[in-house]
Design an enzyme around this catalytic site. Structure first.
Site, PDB file in Angstrom:
ATOM      1  N   CYS A 168     -27.222  98.303 -83.190  1.00 49.51           N
ATOM      2  CA  CYS A 168     -27.863  99.248 -82.275  1.00 49.51           C
ATOM      3  C   CYS A 168     -27.725  98.869 -80.809  1.00 49.51           C
ATOM      4  O   CYS A 168     -27.865  99.723 -79.927  1.00 49.51           O
ATOM      5  CB  CYS A 168     -29.343  99.382 -82.630  1.00 49.51           C
ATOM      6  SG  CYS A 168     -29.635 100.175 -84.220  1.00 49.51           S
ATOM      7  N   PHE A 213     -31.128 106.731 -90.435  1.00 50.60           N
ATOM      8  CA  PHE A 213     -29.839 106.579 -89.759  1.00 50.60           C
ATOM      9  C   PHE A 213     -28.948 107.813 -89.874  1.00 50.60           C
ATOM     10  O   PHE A 213     -28.971 108.524 -90.877  1.00 50.60           O
ATOM     11  CB  PHE A 213     -29.097 105.352 -90.296  1.00 50.60           C
ATOM     12  CG  PHE A 213     -29.711 104.060 -89.842  1.00 50.60           C
ATOM     13  CD1 PHE A 213     -29.465 103.582 -88.573  1.00 50.60           C
ATOM     14  CD2 PHE A 213     -30.554 103.347 -90.672  1.00 50.60           C
ATOM     15  CE1 PHE A 213     -30.037 102.396 -88.137  1.00 50.60           C
ATOM     16  CE2 PHE A 213     -31.129 102.164 -90.248  1.00 50.60           C
ATOM     17  CZ  PHE A 213     -30.882 101.690 -88.985  1.00 50.60           C
TER      18      PHE A 213
END
Length: 401
Positions: free
Chosen positions: A173, A224
């Protein structure tokens, strides 16, 4: 606007902001672009679809995923996974099969296609020919091959053979903001350079059937998404270019002893993740010190209680992280609007998501400017958190004001 009257420089409040022009020699973001696969998943339909695809009938796991889907705040996501893929590769939906070859066969192709779409949109928004790109910074945690995705993307776009490439793999991330830091250095140390930054991610490499032994798989299924993002960076804009953000300073910090908090392993059955429950608390405990260091290293200081004078472009790892950050820094509710909207519309799309956050922030700024309303602060922070635990941050200047 900056007050230089004291030993430390104070970032001004929004009411003091003036029309901003780029600082000579400083890197600026000049254009953004997005790319997505064809499959759009509505969150309210995800649970039934996921359990049908994986032929799982565990009611407890289904109830748990239903609860998780509600807490993520995600409404829609794009995904590469499709019924067609599962029909061709049914082994992806079951346990105990070595499937890394199949997963990479799908994901290597998909990330290049999405990155090319995002980069093409970005180049079109920039308005200059592709031949003017001198450098490429490519980010992905969703592929493994050599040559890497940077070369495949360069060929797909028709970049010049002398384009200088940098490849950032498996940064998770934090990869999008890490790439900003790298692209900033390139742009400022290579006069007249124009850097294409591209990120591309897919969850295919980690797709698995639900299991009580792997609770994080349900978190991944609920949170996600897939997609790609792109930016053009360069210093000293020429006529026809429209700088959006100036990147004043960028730093990275990792927290010793936290390397197991986000633990990802590439196995014969794809990537397996474990995510520590203490991640939001770790970020809350360290965010203020990191932000202070970022501003002080740039020669700026934001006094206690002045965080609301900044704009905040934060990678939305999940609602708990945003809530902790908002509470710790006592931010006004609207300060994280762009991050929350990106999470709602795209899920956590790993390194791509910061592009979506910045895009929403620019959209909001332009709308306010058109209505002659007060726009966001001139100065702000671009932040992301990834494996390590690693903090990435950029002190940025809003040139849209």
């Amino acid at each position: 606007m900056v007050n230089n009257s004291g030993d430390e420089k104070m970032i001004s409040s929004p009411s003091m902001a003036t029309t901003a022009t780029p600082t000579p020699g400083k890197a600026t973001i000049m254009a953004l672009g997005k790319g997505f696969p064809n499959q759009l998943v509505m969150q309210e339909l995800l649970v039934d679809g996921y359990f049908k695809s994986t032929k799982c009938d565990d009611p407890d796991l289904k109830d748990k995923l239903t609860r998780l889907c509600k807490t993520t705040t995600v409404k829609t996501r794009y995904v590469v996974m499709s019924e067609e893929i599962l029909n061709k590769y049914p082994e992806l939906a079951s346990e105990g099969h070595p499937t890394i070859r199949q997963r990479l066969e799908i994901s290597n192709r998909a990330v290049t296609e999405m990155a090319a779409e995002a980069a093409t949109a970005c180049i079109n928004n920039w308005g200059r020919p592709v031949s003017d790109i001198t450098h490429l910074v490519y980010v992905s945690s969703s592929e493994a091959r050599f040559p890497g995705g940077d070369l495949y993307l360069a060929n797909s776009l028709g970049l010049r053979p002398d384009t200088q490439r940098v490849l950032l793999y498996f940064m998770g991330c934090s990869g999008g903001v890490a790439a900003l830091r790298v692209a900033k250095d390139i742009a400022e140390n290579n006069p007249a350079s124009r850097v294409l930054l591209a990120t591309s991610e897919t969850t295919i490499v980690g797709f698995k059937p639900p299991s009580p032994d792997r609770p994080y798989d349900l978190v991944g299924a609920a949170l996600f998404g897939d997609g790609a993002g792109a930016m053009i960076l360069g210093a000293d804009p020429v006529p026809g270019e429209t700088p959006l953000f100036e990147l004043r300073s960028a730093i990275q910090n990792f927290l010793p002893g936290t390397e197991k908090t986000i633990d990802g392993r590439l196995t014969e059955e794809g990537i397996s993740f474990k995510l520590g429950r203490d991640l939001p608390q770790i970020i809350e405990d360290n965010i203020e010190g990191f932000c202070s260091k970022l501003m002080k290293e740039a020669g700026y200081y934001n006094g206690e209680g002045e965080y609301n004078n900044l704009f905040w472009a934060v990678h939305p790892g999940g609602p708990a992280i945003l809530n902790k950050l908002e509470k710790k820094l006592e931010l006004h509710p609207d300060k994280l609007d762009a991050s929350r909207k990106a999470l709602m519309d795209y899920g956590n799309a790993s390194s791509n998501t910061i592009v979506y956050v910045l895009d929403y922030m620019i959209e909001d700024m332009k709308k306010k400017k058109k209505r002659e309303e007060e726009v966001s602060s001139e100065w702000g922070l671009i932040l992301a958190f990834g494996p390590g635990i690693t903090f990435e941050g950029v002190l940025a200047r809003n040139l849209v004001v």
